[in-house]
Design a protein around this motif. Structure first.
Motif, short mmCIF file in Angstrom:
data_model
loop_
_atom_site.label_atom_id
_atom_site.label_comp_id
_atom_site.label_asym_id
_atom_site.label_seq_id
_atom_site.Cartn_x
_atom_site.Cartn_y
_atom_site.Cartn_z
N UNK A 165 144.55 26.11 56.14
CA UNK A 165 145.86 26.26 55.49
C UNK A 165 146.77 25.06 55.71
N UNK A 166 146.64 24.44 56.87
CA UNK A 166 147.48 23.26 57.11
C UNK A 166 147.09 22.13 56.17
N UNK A 167 145.75 21.90 56.01
CA UNK A 167 145.30 20.84 55.10
C UNK A 167 145.71 21.16 53.65
N UNK A 168 145.58 22.43 53.25
CA UNK A 168 145.97 22.79 51.89
C UNK A 168 147.46 22.60 51.67
N UNK A 169 148.24 23.02 52.66
CA UNK A 169 149.69 22.87 52.54
C UNK A 169 150.08 21.40 52.50
N UNK A 170 149.43 20.59 53.29
CA UNK A 170 149.75 19.16 53.30
C UNK A 170 149.42 18.53 51.95
N UNK A 171 148.24 18.90 51.43
CA UNK A 171 147.84 18.35 50.13
C UNK A 171 148.86 18.70 49.04
N UNK A 172 149.29 19.95 49.01
CA UNK A 172 150.26 20.36 48.00
C UNK A 172 151.58 19.63 48.17
N UNK A 173 151.99 19.44 49.41
CA UNK A 173 153.25 18.74 49.64
C UNK A 173 153.14 17.27 49.26
N UNK A 174 152.01 16.64 49.53
CA UNK A 174 151.83 15.23 49.17
C UNK A 174 151.80 15.07 47.65
N UNK A 175 151.11 16.01 46.95
CA UNK A 175 151.09 15.95 45.49
C UNK A 175 152.50 16.17 44.93
N UNK A 176 153.21 17.12 45.53
CA UNK A 176 154.57 17.38 45.07
C UNK A 176 155.49 16.21 45.31
N UNK B 84 154.23 13.71 42.60
CA UNK B 84 154.42 14.21 41.24
C UNK B 84 155.17 15.54 41.33
N UNK B 85 156.46 15.50 41.36
CA UNK B 85 157.23 16.74 41.52
C UNK B 85 156.92 17.78 40.46
N UNK B 86 156.57 17.34 39.25
CA UNK B 86 156.29 18.32 38.21
C UNK B 86 154.97 19.06 38.43
N UNK B 87 154.09 18.54 39.33
CA UNK B 87 152.80 19.19 39.62
C UNK B 87 152.84 20.05 40.89
N UNK B 88 153.99 20.19 41.53
CA UNK B 88 154.09 20.94 42.79
C UNK B 88 153.82 22.42 42.56
N UNK B 89 152.81 22.97 43.28
CA UNK B 89 152.46 24.40 43.22
C UNK B 89 153.26 25.11 44.31
N UNK B 90 154.47 25.49 43.99
CA UNK B 90 155.34 26.09 45.00
C UNK B 90 154.81 27.43 45.48
N UNK B 91 154.28 28.25 44.57
CA UNK B 91 153.73 29.55 44.98
C UNK B 91 152.55 29.38 45.93
N UNK B 92 151.68 28.40 45.64
CA UNK B 92 150.54 28.16 46.55
C UNK B 92 150.99 27.69 47.92
N UNK B 93 152.05 26.84 47.94
CA UNK B 93 152.55 26.38 49.24
C UNK B 93 153.12 27.53 50.05
#
Length: 483
Positions: free
Chosen positions: A292-303, A306-315
């Motif tokens: 979960x830490x790696x997934x959360x980091x990946x989502x935050x780095x993508x966000x 690219x703010x428009x690609x941020x998966x807020x629900x997944x984070x």
């Protein structure tokens, strides 16, 4: 060095054994000496009485005009009623402890004459004995020797040699002379020599015997404690190497030391199992936390890029999973630390209805049953069982709470595929997920059932799994009812 010597078990055992034997030898030696002295004094008294009665028998039938004489090598005195010495051994030079200290006969009065005073008499030591003999002496006939004998200790010098004697005193009635007292002595030199010899033997033999006892005890205790030293050295090596797979040697003596070695090995085995379990737990926890830490980091780095690609629900979902996992790990750590559950009373049926409230397809049938413990932890058990049941059920989950003797039973059943009999214990191990629930998204981290069983055991209860009437899994939580 001195403190270390007397601080060892072997030294204390040797000292204790030596002291006990020393006390026993001193007591036995004193008893032997007293018994020996008493027997020898008794023999001397018997010999003195025999001599006194022989002299008394010789003079019993003498005539008044006959001169009294004594022909003995031992000190003998014949004393009249007035306390004067009438006859004594020829070689007697000095005497004490009898009726008179005189050693030379006084001029004998004529028969029937008045007795004159003499300064030679006066041993008050026999006055009590004489008083005791009054009744027996009054009944003596001429020529009769009294049956009563009294004994005293004293000294005498015979032919230039001074010695201690045991004196016997007997009375004899002599015609024309009245009641005469005969004193005869037997030397105590044999008694003194025997006691001295025995004492010398004891003074020489006792220390040698104590030395033998100390040496034998030292060797025996060293042999007996040798396995203990082996256990100690091996434990020191295990501590230094931190290798819990090693074991201490077990002697083949089948005694307390062997039992100690077996218990030590059992403790090492339990400690090794605990350490290995802890290491697996840390490794599994690190692995579970990394995802979960790696997934959360990946989502935050993508966000961030690219703010428009941020998966807020997944984070948010990953953050919740991470929070739940941290809470599970914290609870397991508290359980492993031996946290006591407390003794608060609460209604298990009401708690089951509370945890099932709002869940779809869950039916509750609960009696009011009072139990004691940590309400939050027991509620966590019910929540984990309900989550597990809903995850595997096809259409329905049933919760029942009832009384069963002294137990309160909470059962959670589903209509899923159930748990294979071979896996019914393995599912309670930490981080274990069966094949049909391998997905972290669906099956969690594999800590829910492990936490549930640990909490049940901490509350004095059990948690088991079987087959439900509908064919799925049936989990039964048994807790003792509150008294």
């Amino acid at each position: 060095m001195k403190g270390r010597l007397f601080g060892s078990v072997r030294s204390r055992a040797t000292l204790a054994a030596t002291l006990v034997v020393a006390v026993a030898l001193v007591a036995a030696g004193a008893a032997v000496l007293l018994s020996l002295r008493s027997n020898l004094i008794g023999q001397a008294a018997t010999e003195a009485e025999r001599t006194a009665r022989a002299v008394a028998s010789d003079i019993a039938l003498t005539k008044p005009q006959d001169r009294l004489s004594v022909d003995k090598d031992v000190p003998v005195q014949i004393v009249g009623e007035d306390g004067k010495l009438l006859a004594a051994s020829e070689d007697l030079e000095r005497i004490s402890g009898t009726g008179t200290d005189a050693v030379r006969p006084q001029p004998q009065p004529s028969p029937g004459g008045a007795a004159s005073d003499s300064g030679d008499s006066g041993d008050s030591g026999d006055s009590d004995d004489d008083a005791d003999d009054d009744s027996s002496l009054a009944s003596l006939e001429p020529g009769e020797v009294s049956d009563h004998t009294t004994f005293t200790n004293g000294t005498a010098t015979v032919d230039g040699e001074t010695d201690e004697y045991r004196f016997a005193k007997v009375h004899v009635e002599v015609d024309g002379r009245g009641t005469l007292a005969v004193y005869a002595g037997a030397p105590l030199s044999a008694e003194q020599g025997a006691v001295k010899t025995a004492l010398t033997v004891m003074l020489i033999g006792f220390p040698l015997l104590l030395g033998v006892v100390a040496g034998v005890t030292w060797l025996v205790t060293r042999r007996a404690l040798r396995p203990v030293e082996g256990i100690r050295s091996e434990m020191a090596a295990i501590t230094a190497s931190e290798d819990l797979a090693r074991r201490v040697p077990v002697p083949d003596t089948y005694d307390e030391v062997a039992h100690l070695a077996l218990t030590t090995n059992e403790t090492l085995a339990a400690l090794q199992t605990s350490v290995e379990r802890q290491r697996r737990f840390v490794a599994d926890a690190s692995h579970e936390l990394r995802s979960p830490i790696a997934s959360l980091r990946t989502q935050l780095e993508v966000g961030a890029a690219h703010p428009d690609l941020l998966d807020l629900d997944g984070a948010v979902e990953d953050t919740v999973r991470l929070q739940d996992l941290a809470a599970d790990l914290l609870l397991l750590a508290r359980l492993d630390a031996g946290e006591r559950p407390g003794d608060a009373r609460f209604d298990l049926g009401a708690l089951a209805r509370e945890r099932a409230d709002g869940r779809a397809d869950v039916t509750v049938s609960a009696q009011a049953v009072q139990v004691a413990g940590a309400r939050g932890q027991v509620g966590r058990v019910l929540t984990n069982l309900l989550d597990n049941a809903q995850r595997h059920a096809r259409s329905a989950v049933t919760v029942t709470v009832r009384k069963d003797g002294e137990w309160a039973v909470a059962a959670v059943a589903d209509d899923g595929d159930g748990v294979a009999e071979a896996d019914r214990e393995r599912i309670f191990e930490r981080f274990v997920r069966l094949d049909e629930a391998r997905s972290r998204d669906d099956g969690g981290a594999g800590l829910g059932l492990a936490i549930a069983r640990d909490v049940a055991v901490r509350h004095g209860g059990t948690l088991t799994v079987g087959r439900a009437p509908a064919g799925g899994a049936l989990f039964e939580l048994r807790l003792p009812q509150a008294r």
